[in-house]
Motif scaffolding. Structure first.
Motif, PDB file in Angstrom:
ATOM      1  N   VAL A  63      52.097  31.879  43.091  1.00 16.71           N
ATOM      2  CA  VAL A  63      50.817  32.272  43.684  1.00 16.71           C
ATOM      3  C   VAL A  63      51.109  33.092  44.934  1.00 16.71           C
ATOM      4  N   PRO A  64      50.133  33.877  45.398  1.00 14.20           N
ATOM      5  CA  PRO A  64      50.340  34.625  46.646  1.00 14.20           C
ATOM      6  C   PRO A  64      50.622  33.656  47.805  1.00 14.20           C
ATOM      7  N   SER A  65      51.483  34.068  48.724  1.00 12.28           N
ATOM      8  CA  SER A  65      51.899  33.169  49.809  1.00 12.28           C
ATOM      9  C   SER A  65      50.816  32.930  50.849  1.00 12.28           C
ATOM     10  N   ASP A  66      49.703  33.662  50.787  1.00 11.25           N
ATOM     11  CA  ASP A  66      48.634  33.407  51.751  1.00 11.25           C
ATOM     12  C   ASP A  66      47.683  32.306  51.273  1.00 11.25           C
ATOM     13  N   ARG A  67      47.956  31.695  50.147  1.00 11.80           N
ATOM     14  CA  ARG A  67      47.133  30.590  49.638  1.00 11.80           C
ATOM     15  C   ARG A  67      47.594  29.274  50.261  1.00 11.80           C
ATOM     16  N   ASP A  68      46.690  28.305  50.306  1.00 10.54           N
ATOM     17  CA  ASP A  68      46.999  26.981  50.840  1.00 10.54           C
ATOM     18  C   ASP A  68      47.828  26.214  49.800  1.00 10.54           C
ATOM     19  N   PRO A  69      49.087  25.908  50.104  1.00  8.76           N
ATOM     20  CA  PRO A  69      49.931  25.226  49.114  1.00  8.76           C
ATOM     21  C   PRO A  69      49.381  23.861  48.701  1.00  8.76           C
ATOM     22  N   LYS A  70      48.702  23.178  49.607  1.00  8.20           N
ATOM     23  CA  LYS A  70      48.124  21.875  49.268  1.00  8.20           C
ATOM     24  C   LYS A  70      47.024  22.039  48.215  1.00  8.20           C
ATOM     25  N   LEU A  71      46.206  23.089  48.344  1.00 11.45           N
ATOM     26  CA  LEU A  71      45.160  23.355  47.356  1.00 11.45           C
ATOM     27  C   LEU A  71      45.783  23.702  45.997  1.00 11.45           C
ATOM     28  N   VAL A  72      46.818  24.512  46.011  1.00  6.81           N
ATOM     29  CA  VAL A  72      47.487  24.866  44.755  1.00  6.81           C
ATOM     30  C   VAL A  72      48.049  23.612  44.094  1.00  6.81           C
ATOM     31  N   GLU A  73      48.655  22.735  44.894  1.00  5.84           N
ATOM     32  CA  GLU A  73      49.174  21.466  44.370  1.00  5.84           C
ATOM     33  C   GLU A  73      48.055  20.644  43.726  1.00  5.84           C
ATOM     34  N   GLU A  74      46.917  20.547  44.406  1.00  5.43           N
ATOM     35  CA  GLU A  74      45.792  19.779  43.853  1.00  5.43           C
ATOM     36  C   GLU A  74      45.307  20.368  42.535  1.00  5.43           C
ATOM     37  N   LEU A  75      45.265  21.697  42.437  1.00  9.02           N
ATOM     38  CA  LEU A  75      44.836  22.349  41.201  1.00  9.02           C
ATOM     39  C   LEU A  75      45.846  22.097  40.078  1.00  9.02           C
ATOM     40  N   MET A  76      47.115  22.142  40.411  1.00  4.49           N
ATOM     41  CA  MET A  76      48.149  21.868  39.411  1.00  4.49           C
ATOM     42  C   MET A  76      48.049  20.426  38.908  1.00  4.49           C
ATOM     43  N   MET A  77      47.773  19.504  39.813  1.00  6.34           N
ATOM     44  CA  MET A  77      47.614  18.103  39.418  1.00  6.34           C
ATOM     45  C   MET A  77      46.376  17.928  38.540  1.00  6.34           C
ATOM     46  N   GLU A  78      45.285  18.620  38.868  1.00  2.35           N
ATOM     47  CA  GLU A  78      44.067  18.541  38.049  1.00  2.35           C
ATOM     48  C   GLU A  78      44.348  19.037  36.635  1.00  2.35           C
ATOM     49  N   ALA A  79      45.091  20.122  36.506  1.00  2.00           N
ATOM     50  CA  ALA A  79      45.440  20.631  35.175  1.00  2.00           C
ATOM     51  C   ALA A  79      46.265  19.608  34.404  1.00  2.00           C
ATOM     52  N   SER A  80      47.121  18.855  35.096  1.00  2.00           N
ATOM     53  CA  SER A  80      47.917  17.824  34.415  1.00  2.00           C
ATOM     54  C   SER A  80      47.029  16.685  33.925  1.00  2.00           C
ATOM     55  N   GLU A 125      49.499  23.426  26.516  1.00  2.00           N
ATOM     56  CA  GLU A 125      48.177  22.923  26.910  1.00  2.00           C
ATOM     57  C   GLU A 125      48.047  22.871  28.428  1.00  2.00           C
ATOM     58  N   TYR A 126      49.118  22.468  29.099  1.00  2.00           N
ATOM     59  CA  TYR A 126      49.087  22.427  30.558  1.00  2.00           C
ATOM     60  C   TYR A 126      48.812  23.824  31.121  1.00  2.00           C
ATOM     61  N   ARG A 127      49.510  24.823  30.610  1.00  6.25           N
ATOM     62  CA  ARG A 127      49.315  26.197  31.112  1.00  6.25           C
ATOM     63  C   ARG A 127      47.893  26.676  30.840  1.00  6.25           C
ATOM     64  N   ARG A 128      47.357  26.364  29.665  1.00 12.43           N
ATOM     65  CA  ARG A 128      45.953  26.732  29.370  1.00 12.43           C
ATOM     66  C   ARG A 128      45.004  26.060  30.358  1.00 12.43           C
ATOM     67  N   ASN A 129      45.224  24.767  30.598  1.00 11.40           N
ATOM     68  CA  ASN A 129      44.373  24.038  31.543  1.00 11.40           C
ATOM     69  C   ASN A 129      44.525  24.581  32.954  1.00 11.40           C
ATOM     70  N   LEU A 130      45.720  24.980  33.323  1.00 15.47           N
ATOM     71  CA  LEU A 130      45.948  25.532  34.655  1.00 15.47           C
ATOM     72  C   LEU A 130      45.182  26.849  34.839  1.00 15.47           C
ATOM     73  N   VAL A 131      45.186  27.693  33.816  1.00 14.54           N
ATOM     74  CA  VAL A 131      44.420  28.942  33.887  1.00 14.54           C
ATOM     75  C   VAL A 131      42.945  28.626  34.107  1.00 14.54           C
ATOM     76  N   LYS A 132      42.407  27.652  33.372  1.00 12.97           N
ATOM     77  CA  LYS A 132      40.994  27.268  33.524  1.00 12.97           C
ATOM     78  C   LYS A 132      40.711  26.749  34.928  1.00 12.97           C
ATOM     79  N   VAL A 133      41.572  25.863  35.410  1.00 13.66           N
ATOM     80  CA  VAL A 133      41.385  25.276  36.741  1.00 13.66           C
ATOM     81  C   VAL A 133      41.456  26.359  37.815  1.00 13.66           C
ATOM     82  N   PHE A 134      42.408  27.280  37.685  1.00 12.51           N
ATOM     83  CA  PHE A 134      42.518  28.376  38.639  1.00 12.51           C
ATOM     84  C   PHE A 134      41.259  29.241  38.603  1.00 12.51           C
ATOM     85  N   GLU A 135      40.767  29.568  37.398  1.00 10.27           N
ATOM     86  CA  GLU A 135      39.557  30.380  37.272  1.00 10.27           C
ATOM     87  C   GLU A 135      38.362  29.677  37.914  1.00 10.27           C
TER      88      GLU A 135
END
Length: 153
Positions: A63-80, A125-135
C-alpha cells in the motif's frame, strides 16, 4: 493417506506403498503419480498430516506509505475473518509491517489454513475478500513502480 510434498512443489496424498514403487495422487492436478522407491529412499519425507493437516501460509500486500499501517492491518484482519478456511482463535492471523521503501509499505499476514488441501483456495479467497474490504474502505493498493533511464549521448 498421508500428505507429502513432491519434488515439483506440488502436494500429494499417498495411495499405496509397494515393494518397488509408491503410488500418489497429486493434490494440485489430481493426477495419479507412481514413483520408484529408489527415488524416494534418499529424500527427506515431510508428513504434512503430522501432527495435523493445518497449513501455515502468508500473503503480502503493498500500500502507499502515506496510509495508516494500523488501518491497513485492521482491513487485512477483516478480510481474514471473511475467509472461512482461515483459522481464527488461538491460530488467529498476525499482520506484520515488513518494509517501508520507495513510497510503499509491505505488510505480510501470516495465516493458518484449516487443511492443506484448501491452501490455494484460501489464499485466493483471502485476496478476493481483501479487494472487497479495501474497496469498501477506500483503501488503495500501491502501484508497482518502474524506473525509466534515458541514455543521452
Amino acid at each position: 493417506g498421508d500428505r507429502v510434498p513432491l519434488s515439483d512443489g506440488h502436494t500429494a496424498q499417498v495411495l499405496e506403498g509397494g515393494l518397488l514403487t509408491t503410488k500418489f495422487v497429486d493434490m494440485d492436478t489430481f493426477e495419479e503419480v507412481i514413483v520408484p522407491n529408489s527415488l524416494i529412499e534418499s529424500q527427506v519425507i515431510v508428513n504434512m498430516n503430522a501432527p495435523d493437516a493445518r497449513w501455515k501460509s502468508s500473503v503480502k500486500v503493498r500500500v502507499p506509505s502515506d496510509r495508516d499501517p494500523k488501518l491497513v492491518e485492521e482491513l487485512m484482519m477483516e478480510a481474514s475473518r471473511r475467509t472461512p478456511q482461515i483459522l481464527q482463535g488461538a491460530q488467529a492471523p498476525v499482520v506484520r509491517l515488513s518494509e517501508v521503501k520507495d513510497g510503499r509499505m509491505l505488510l505480510t499476514i501470516f495465516i493458518w489454513i484449516d487443511d492443506v488441501m484448501n491452501r490455494h483456495l484460501a489464499r485466493t479467497e483471502y485476496r478476493r475478500n481483501l479487494v472487497k474490504v479495501f474497496e469498501e474502505s477506500g483503501m488503495e493498493f500501491a502501484l508497482p513502480r518502474s524506473q525509466v533511464w534515458l541514455n543521452r549521448k
